[in-house]
Design a protein around this motif. Structure first.
Motif, PDB file in Angstrom:
ATOM      1  N   TYR A  20     -26.442  -8.824 185.282  1.00  0.00           N
ATOM      2  CA  TYR A  20     -25.810  -7.517 185.061  1.00  0.00           C
ATOM      3  C   TYR A  20     -26.788  -6.550 184.407  1.00  0.00           C
ATOM      4  CZ  TYR A  20     -22.742  -3.994 182.997  1.00  0.00           C
ATOM      5  OH  TYR A  20     -22.177  -2.801 182.611  1.00  0.00           O
ATOM      6  N   LEU A  21     -27.483  -7.018 183.361  1.00  0.00           N
ATOM      7  CA  LEU A  21     -28.431  -6.151 182.662  1.00  0.00           C
ATOM      8  C   LEU A  21     -29.544  -5.686 183.589  1.00  0.00           C
ATOM      9  CD1 LEU A  21     -28.782  -7.981 179.210  1.00  0.00           C
ATOM     10  CD2 LEU A  21     -27.358  -6.012 179.763  1.00  0.00           C
ATOM     11  N   CYS A  22     -30.054  -6.611 184.396  1.00  0.00           N
ATOM     12  CA  CYS A  22     -31.158  -6.272 185.296  1.00  0.00           C
ATOM     13  C   CYS A  22     -30.707  -5.348 186.422  1.00  0.00           C
ATOM     14  CB  CYS A  22     -31.781  -7.540 185.872  1.00  0.00           C
ATOM     15  SG  CYS A  22     -32.625  -8.560 184.651  1.00  0.00           S
ATOM     16  N   GLU A  23     -29.525  -5.614 186.974  1.00  0.00           N
ATOM     17  CA  GLU A  23     -29.060  -4.838 188.121  1.00  0.00           C
ATOM     18  C   GLU A  23     -28.738  -3.400 187.745  1.00  0.00           C
ATOM     19  OE1 GLU A  23     -25.543  -4.974 191.553  1.00  0.00           O
ATOM     20  OE2 GLU A  23     -25.840  -6.652 190.164  1.00  0.00           O
ATOM     21  N   TYR A  24     -28.099  -3.223 186.583  1.00  0.00           N
ATOM     22  CA  TYR A  24     -27.653  -1.892 186.191  1.00  0.00           C
ATOM     23  C   TYR A  24     -28.565  -1.236 185.153  1.00  0.00           C
ATOM     24  CZ  TYR A  24     -23.388  -3.164 188.642  1.00  0.00           C
ATOM     25  OH  TYR A  24     -22.491  -3.543 189.602  1.00  0.00           O
ATOM     26  N   GLY A  25     -29.545  -1.975 184.660  1.00  0.00           N
ATOM     27  CA  GLY A  25     -30.468  -1.394 183.694  1.00  0.00           C
ATOM     28  C   GLY A  25     -29.818  -1.045 182.371  1.00  0.00           C
ATOM     29  N   VAL A  26     -28.786  -1.777 182.003  1.00  0.00           N
ATOM     30  CA  VAL A  26     -28.065  -1.508 180.760  1.00  0.00           C
ATOM     31  C   VAL A  26     -28.704  -2.290 179.614  1.00  0.00           C
ATOM     32  CG1 VAL A  26     -25.845  -1.676 179.581  1.00  0.00           C
ATOM     33  CG2 VAL A  26     -25.934  -1.122 182.013  1.00  0.00           C
ATOM     34  N   GLY A  27     -29.077  -1.601 178.560  1.00  0.00           N
ATOM     35  CA  GLY A  27     -29.607  -2.250 177.368  1.00  0.00           C
ATOM     36  C   GLY A  27     -30.935  -2.940 177.557  1.00  0.00           C
ATOM     37  N   VAL A  28     -31.709  -2.538 178.565  1.00  0.00           N
ATOM     38  CA  VAL A  28     -33.007  -3.153 178.802  1.00  0.00           C
ATOM     39  C   VAL A  28     -34.077  -2.066 178.903  1.00  0.00           C
ATOM     40  CG1 VAL A  28     -32.041  -5.155 179.990  1.00  0.00           C
ATOM     41  CG2 VAL A  28     -32.695  -3.141 181.310  1.00  0.00           C
ATOM     42  N   GLN A  29     -35.315  -2.469 178.766  1.00  0.00           N
ATOM     43  CA  GLN A  29     -36.440  -1.576 178.922  1.00  0.00           C
ATOM     44  C   GLN A  29     -37.504  -2.272 179.772  1.00  0.00           C
ATOM     45  OE1 GLN A  29     -37.831  -0.807 174.972  1.00  0.00           O
ATOM     46  NE2 GLN A  29     -38.089  -2.971 174.459  1.00  0.00           N
ATOM     47  N   GLU A  30     -38.239  -1.479 180.539  1.00  0.00           N
ATOM     48  CA  GLU A  30     -39.265  -2.045 181.412  1.00  0.00           C
ATOM     49  C   GLU A  30     -40.575  -2.175 180.637  1.00  0.00           C
ATOM     50  OE1 GLU A  30     -41.230  -1.345 185.862  1.00  0.00           O
ATOM     51  OE2 GLU A  30     -39.592  -0.067 185.123  1.00  0.00           O
ATOM     52  N   ILE A  31     -41.202  -3.353 180.730  1.00  0.00           N
ATOM     53  CA  ILE A  31     -42.444  -3.642 180.029  1.00  0.00           C
ATOM     54  C   ILE A  31     -43.560  -3.814 181.055  1.00  0.00           C
ATOM     55  CG2 ILE A  31     -43.626  -5.206 178.446  1.00  0.00           C
ATOM     56  CD1 ILE A  31     -41.337  -3.695 177.173  1.00  0.00           C
ATOM     57  N   ASP A  32     -44.634  -3.079 180.880  1.00  0.00           N
ATOM     58  CA  ASP A  32     -45.787  -3.171 181.780  1.00  0.00           C
ATOM     59  C   ASP A  32     -46.640  -4.368 181.378  1.00  0.00           C
ATOM     60  OD1 ASP A  32     -47.812  -2.785 183.556  1.00  0.00           O
ATOM     61  OD2 ASP A  32     -48.605  -0.940 182.624  1.00  0.00           O
ATOM     62  N   LEU A  33     -46.803  -5.334 182.298  1.00  0.00           N
ATOM     63  CA  LEU A  33     -47.591  -6.533 182.025  1.00  0.00           C
ATOM     64  C   LEU A  33     -49.025  -6.406 182.519  1.00  0.00           C
ATOM     65  CD1 LEU A  33     -44.960  -9.258 183.029  1.00  0.00           C
ATOM     66  CD2 LEU A  33     -45.456  -8.362 180.744  1.00  0.00           C
ATOM     67  N   GLY A  34     -49.360  -5.268 183.117  1.00  0.00           N
ATOM     68  CA  GLY A  34     -50.710  -5.093 183.657  1.00  0.00           C
ATOM     69  C   GLY A  34     -50.814  -5.603 185.072  1.00  0.00           C
ATOM     70  N   ASP A  35     -51.867  -5.181 185.762  1.00  0.00           N
ATOM     71  CA  ASP A  35     -52.114  -5.590 187.147  1.00  0.00           C
ATOM     72  C   ASP A  35     -50.935  -5.253 188.063  1.00  0.00           C
ATOM     73  OD1 ASP A  35     -54.598  -6.633 186.424  1.00  0.00           O
ATOM     74  OD2 ASP A  35     -53.700  -8.593 185.936  1.00  0.00           O
ATOM     75  N   GLN A  43     -26.222 -18.532 172.613  1.00  0.00           N
ATOM     76  CA  GLN A  43     -27.157 -17.490 173.028  1.00  0.00           C
ATOM     77  C   GLN A  43     -27.597 -17.693 174.474  1.00  0.00           C
ATOM     78  OE1 GLN A  43     -30.046 -15.237 170.459  1.00  0.00           O
ATOM     79  NE2 GLN A  43     -30.139 -17.228 169.493  1.00  0.00           N
ATOM     80  N   LYS A  44     -27.971 -18.931 174.798  1.00  0.00           N
ATOM     81  CA  LYS A  44     -28.453 -19.214 176.148  1.00  0.00           C
ATOM     82  C   LYS A  44     -27.349 -18.993 177.176  1.00  0.00           C
ATOM     83  CE  LYS A  44     -31.886 -22.468 174.443  1.00  0.00           C
ATOM     84  NZ  LYS A  44     -32.967 -21.486 174.646  1.00  0.00           N
ATOM     85  N   THR A  45     -26.126 -19.369 176.828  1.00  0.00           N
ATOM     86  CA  THR A  45     -25.009 -19.182 177.746  1.00  0.00           C
ATOM     87  C   THR A  45     -24.734 -17.698 177.984  1.00  0.00           C
ATOM     88  OG1 THR A  45     -23.997 -21.257 176.989  1.00  0.00           O
ATOM     89  CG2 THR A  45     -22.564 -19.685 178.134  1.00  0.00           C
ATOM     90  N   ILE A  46     -24.763 -16.929 176.911  1.00  0.00           N
ATOM     91  CA  ILE A  46     -24.497 -15.487 177.032  1.00  0.00           C
ATOM     92  C   ILE A  46     -25.588 -14.804 177.846  1.00  0.00           C
ATOM     93  CG2 ILE A  46     -24.319 -13.323 175.756  1.00  0.00           C
ATOM     94  CD1 ILE A  46     -22.954 -14.919 173.515  1.00  0.00           C
ATOM     95  N   TRP A  47     -26.862 -15.120 177.529  1.00  0.00           N
ATOM     96  CA  TRP A  47     -27.954 -14.502 178.290  1.00  0.00           C
ATOM     97  C   TRP A  47     -27.884 -14.880 179.765  1.00  0.00           C
ATOM     98  CZ3 TRP A  47     -29.850 -10.423 176.542  1.00  0.00           C
ATOM     99  CH2 TRP A  47     -30.229 -10.252 175.205  1.00  0.00           C
ATOM    100  N   SER A  48     -27.541 -16.120 180.041  1.00  0.00           N
ATOM    101  CA  SER A  48     -27.429 -16.556 181.423  1.00  0.00           C
ATOM    102  C   SER A  48     -26.320 -15.812 182.148  1.00  0.00           C
ATOM    103  CB  SER A  48     -27.160 -18.065 181.468  1.00  0.00           C
ATOM    104  OG  SER A  48     -26.990 -18.514 182.783  1.00  0.00           O
ATOM    105  N   GLY A  49     -25.234 -15.526 181.414  1.00  0.00           N
ATOM    106  CA  GLY A  49     -24.095 -14.854 182.028  1.00  0.00           C
ATOM    107  C   GLY A  49     -24.302 -13.369 182.255  1.00  0.00           C
ATOM    108  N   ILE A  50     -25.027 -12.705 181.355  1.00  0.00           N
ATOM    109  CA  ILE A  50     -25.161 -11.244 181.466  1.00  0.00           C
ATOM    110  C   ILE A  50     -26.516 -10.811 182.002  1.00  0.00           C
ATOM    111  CG2 ILE A  50     -23.568 -10.942 179.540  1.00  0.00           C
ATOM    112  CD1 ILE A  50     -25.959 -10.132 177.804  1.00  0.00           C
ATOM    113  N   GLY A  51     -27.425 -11.778 182.241  1.00  0.00           N
ATOM    114  CA  GLY A  51     -28.776 -11.434 182.663  1.00  0.00           C
ATOM    115  C   GLY A  51     -28.807 -10.602 183.941  1.00  0.00           C
TER     116      GLY A  51
END
Length: 365
Positions: free
Chosen positions: A243-258, A233-241
């Motif tokens: 990509y997911l952030c850059e292209y916004g694929v399969g992710v959602q933005e979470i408001d943390l406040g402030d 799991q850690k290896t996969i997340w490290s490898g695709i992290g």
């Protein structure tokens, strides 16, 4: 896993199964927190777990029957060595000679033992993992190592606990699986009849035949599985992290406040990563422990005229029949079964934990 984001700027170190701190491969990606033992509604966890895992076991049972048949099929006829049948040929022969119900022979007995065995397994797994992880972190172990150690220890404890219930069920169900196969000398009319005959001829020891080798098989198998699953799991997340952030694929933005926000993978993305990691772990575990599983199965179902059944005698008989390759007979069905089982089981298991989370009574989206 209920879609919550965790602000770790001022939080203590995460547990071993929580997301790792942001690294170079996953900047800006914040993984959901793992649902730990103390957050679970235990009654819901065990009741729903019994139903979900029974359904999964029913779907995968034919592969287990095929693997067991291959492991006990003799490879010598009238003194002339012959090759054992392939998995496809053996499956076709069973279907042609005995019909489709042969692939569910012994399933009722297996299902009866699944509920208590799974309850012991899941309880020991979660309790051990929740206890070992923080201890490993407090001793200064890096998070990936602590996670792998917690997974290995939890898998080991869970396997030992489950085998107390599962070994007798395994002995009976495997005897029923090979009905029609020429190896066993005894024939049984069902699980109850098999229980009576085994106890009548060998006492309670007969039900625990192969208990030691079962522990040696399943304890390392589970330790390898959970450690590999965690690291995968850690290896996969490290490898695709990135990509997911850059292209916004399969992710959602979470408001943390402030004015702060973070990106979190969606539920489907998390399930895909869990499934791939589970398949990798299942394949690795099957390959490492296959010889032990073959020996265990032989000890539990093969009858010898007068000699006591021991590990050494079983190994010598296997090698005489087909060399060391005989220890890997049935590897194909077992590899497929364990990989499919691992994928379906872990996604079902994580879904079960979300259903049982006290803090997410309705958070299934």
């Amino acid at each position: 896993h209920g879609g919550e984001a965790i602000d770790r700027r001022d939080s203590p170190p995460p547990p071993p199964d929580a997301a790792a701190e942001k690294d170079e491969g996953s900047q800006g990606l914040q993984l959901p927190e793992d649902i730990r033992w103390e957050r679970l509604d235990k009654a819901r966890f065990f009741v729903l777990g019994a139903g979900l895992f029974s359904a999964v076991s029913a779907a995968l049972y034919p592969a287990v029957v095929l693997k067991t048949r291959l492991q006990v099929t003799p490879v010598a006829t009238a003194g002339a060595a012959t090759l054992p049948p392939s998995a496809i040929a053996a499956g076709a022969a069973i279907l042609r000679r005995e019909g489709p119900l042969a692939f569910y022979r012994g399933f009722a007995t297996s299902l009866a033992g699944t509920v208590p065995a799974r309850a012991l397994y899941m309880g020991a797994l979660e309790a051990t993992r929740s206890a070992v992880g923080p201890v490993a972190l407090s001793l200064g172990a890096p998070e990936p190592a602590a996670s792998a150690a917690a997974g290995a220890a939890a898998g080991l404890a869970a396997a030992v606990a489950a085998q107390i219930v599962w070994t007798p069920i395994d002995v009976i169900s495997q005897r029923l699986m090979v009905q029609g196969n020429p190896c066993p000398a005894s024939r049984y009319r069902g699980g109850v009849d098999a229980f009576r005959k085994i106890v009548g001829s060998n006492g309670l020891r007969g039900l625990y035949r192969g208990f030691g080798i079962s522990i040696l098989t399943y304890a390392p198998s589970n330790a390898v599985w959970w450690a590999t699953y965690s690291l995968s799991q850690k290896t996969i997340w490290s490898g695709i992290g990135c990509y997911l952030c850059e292209y916004g694929v399969g992710v959602q933005e979470i408001d943390l406040g402030d004015g702060d926000s973070s990106l979190q993978p969606g539920c489907k993305t998390v399930m895909v990563v869990q499934g791939v990691s589970a398949a990798m772990a299942g394949g690795a575990s099957a390959l490492v422990t296959m010889p032990l599983d073959t020996i265990k199965t032989r000890m539990q179902v093969m009858d010898v005229d007068s000699e006591p059944i021991t590990v050494g005698r079983t190994v010598r008989r296997l090698i005489k029949e087909g060399g060391w390759a005989a220890c890997y007979r049935g590897l194909g069905p077992r590899w497929a079964s364990m990989s499919l089982s691992a994928t379906t089981m872990i996604t079902t298991y994580e879904f079960l934990k979300r259903l049982s989370d006290k803090g997410q009574e309705s958070g299934l989206a």
